[in-house]
Write a protein that holds these residues in place. Structure first.
Motif, PDB file in Angstrom:
ATOM      1  N   ASP A 189       0.825  -1.206   0.000  1.00  0.00           N
ATOM      2  CA  ASP A 189       0.000   0.000   0.000  1.00  0.00           C
ATOM      3  C   ASP A 189       0.868   1.268   0.000  1.00  0.00           C
ATOM      4  N   ARG A 190       2.189   1.100  -0.231  1.00  0.00           N
ATOM      5  CA  ARG A 190       3.051   2.280  -0.339  1.00  0.00           C
ATOM      6  C   ARG A 190       4.128   2.042  -1.392  1.00  0.00           C
ATOM      7  N   TYR A 191       4.793   3.131  -1.818  1.00  0.00           N
ATOM      8  CA  TYR A 191       5.861   2.998  -2.808  1.00  0.00           C
ATOM      9  C   TYR A 191       7.023   2.227  -2.198  1.00  0.00           C
ATOM     10  N   SER A 192       7.840   1.574  -3.064  1.00  0.00           N
ATOM     11  CA  SER A 192       9.003   0.815  -2.575  1.00  0.00           C
ATOM     12  C   SER A 192       9.991   1.784  -1.920  1.00  0.00           C
TER      13      SER A 192
ATOM     14  N   PRO B 180       1.625   1.889  -5.965  1.00  0.00           N
ATOM     15  CA  PRO B 180       0.583   1.185  -5.212  1.00  0.00           C
ATOM     16  C   PRO B 180      -0.803   1.534  -5.757  1.00  0.00           C
ATOM     17  N   ALA B 181      -1.775   0.686  -5.503  1.00  0.00           N
ATOM     18  CA  ALA B 181      -3.140   0.939  -6.005  1.00  0.00           C
ATOM     19  C   ALA B 181      -3.643   2.276  -5.476  1.00  0.00           C
ATOM     20  N   PRO B 182      -4.429   3.029  -6.280  1.00  0.00           N
ATOM     21  CA  PRO B 182      -4.916   4.331  -5.833  1.00  0.00           C
ATOM     22  C   PRO B 182      -5.743   4.213  -4.547  1.00  0.00           C
ATOM     23  N   VAL B 183      -5.698   5.276  -3.736  1.00  0.00           N
ATOM     24  CA  VAL B 183      -6.461   5.257  -2.480  1.00  0.00           C
ATOM     25  C   VAL B 183      -7.951   5.304  -2.819  1.00  0.00           C
ATOM     26  N   THR B 184      -8.741   4.450  -2.150  1.00  0.00           N
ATOM     27  CA  THR B 184     -10.161   4.333  -2.522  1.00  0.00           C
ATOM     28  C   THR B 184     -10.968   5.570  -2.120  1.00  0.00           C
ATOM     29  N   SER B 185     -10.462   6.347  -1.129  1.00  0.00           N
ATOM     30  CA  SER B 185     -11.237   7.501  -0.667  1.00  0.00           C
ATOM     31  C   SER B 185     -11.170   8.682  -1.653  1.00  0.00           C
TER      32      SER B 185
ATOM     33  N   ARG C 192      -6.449  13.379   6.504  1.00  0.00           N
ATOM     34  CA  ARG C 192      -5.791  12.332   7.316  1.00  0.00           C
ATOM     35  C   ARG C 192      -6.150  10.930   6.818  1.00  0.00           C
ATOM     36  N   ASP C 193      -5.970  10.726   5.473  1.00  0.00           N
ATOM     37  CA  ASP C 193      -6.429   9.477   4.874  1.00  0.00           C
ATOM     38  C   ASP C 193      -5.298   8.517   4.497  1.00  0.00           C
ATOM     39  N   GLY C 194      -4.078   8.775   4.997  1.00  0.00           N
ATOM     40  CA  GLY C 194      -2.983   7.818   4.773  1.00  0.00           C
ATOM     41  C   GLY C 194      -2.271   7.979   3.438  1.00  0.00           C
ATOM     42  N   VAL C 195      -2.644   8.996   2.630  1.00  0.00           N
ATOM     43  CA  VAL C 195      -1.969   9.186   1.338  1.00  0.00           C
ATOM     44  C   VAL C 195      -0.497   9.542   1.558  1.00  0.00           C
ATOM     45  N   MET C 196      -0.226  10.375   2.587  1.00  0.00           N
ATOM     46  CA  MET C 196       1.142  10.814   2.862  1.00  0.00           C
ATOM     47  C   MET C 196       2.043   9.617   3.216  1.00  0.00           C
ATOM     48  N   ARG C 197       1.482   8.633   3.901  1.00  0.00           N
ATOM     49  CA  ARG C 197       2.255   7.462   4.331  1.00  0.00           C
ATOM     50  C   ARG C 197       2.810   6.692   3.133  1.00  0.00           C
ATOM     51  N   ARG C 198       2.114   6.772   1.986  1.00  0.00           N
ATOM     52  CA  ARG C 198       2.543   6.037   0.788  1.00  0.00           C
ATOM     53  C   ARG C 198       3.931   6.467   0.320  1.00  0.00           C
TER      54      ARG C 198
END
Ligand code: HEM
Length: 184
Positions: A4-7, A79-84, A173-179
């Protein structure tokens, strides 16, 4: 890519290139604001020469690392696009990212060719790289104008890119930054 995140190599490249672009932009804005002789009068010859040398060095590094980044993106994907995300958000961010990829290859290439056509050394740390084209003052002026316009375009794209990232990080705060984060 299943994760769910870039390598890790992609994340390291992202932040390394971001730092180098910031350095090149700060020096470039000083060139724009002061000009070569203005810089010499204000900061002295040694600082001015170092600014030019490390502007070019950072730019050449951006070019090399961007080529590596494109290769990794093509081989490892994303990674697959965020569903939100809404359809519009997904298209907008993909468009800005594609343009940033293109401009971060075009911008340093223009700087390299403009420098060479002006008869100036293409410095990379203490080495001088091949100019690739012959001396042509008129062409150099045109290429430097395009280099400046490309830098302006990159600044606009970065503004949109960073605004989007901050919105995900601090508001949604949807976890996009974590990717793309280097932290856990
Ligand atoms: C990410 C990479 C780069 C960025 C963000 C960048 C940005 C800039 C900016 C904003 C300017 C001022 C433009 C203006 O005055 O209108 C500039 C000027 C300049 N750039 Fe770059 N640049 C990059 C790469 C390069 C490279 C690879 C070279 C050469 C190898 C280079 C050589 C120069 C030179 C010599 C100038 C000064 C032109 C003058 O004094 O008239 N740049 N750059």
């Amino acid at each position: 890519m299943q994760e769910d995140r870039y390598s890790l190599p992609q994340r390291v490249l992202h932040w390394g290139i971001a730092g180098l672009v910031a350095l090149a932009l700060v020096a470039g804005m000083l060139f724009f604001a002061f000009g070569f002789s203005g810089l010499q009068d204000t900061f002295g010859g040694a600082v001015t020469n170092a600014l030019y040398k490390y502007h070019k060095t950072a730019g050449v590094l951006v070019l090399g690392l961007m080529i590596l980044r494109v290769v990794l993106r093509l081989r490892l994907g994303a990674p697959a696009p965020v569903t939100s995300l809404t359809d519009l958000e997904r298209r907008l961010s993909a468009g800005v990212q594609l343009l940033l990829y293109a401009m971060l290859l075009v911008l340093p290439a223009l700087g390299w060719l403009a420098t060479a056509a002006g008869g100036f050394p293409v410095e990379f740390f203490n080495w001088t790289l091949p100019g690739l084209i012959g001396k042509d003052k008129a062409l150099s002026e045109l290429l430097f104008t395009l280099h400046g316009l490309a830098a302006l375009t990159v600044m606009l794209l970065l503004g949109l890119h960073i605004a989007g990232a901050l919105r995900h990080w601090l508001i949604k705060r949807d976890g996009v930054m974590r990717r793309m984060s280097l932290l856990g």
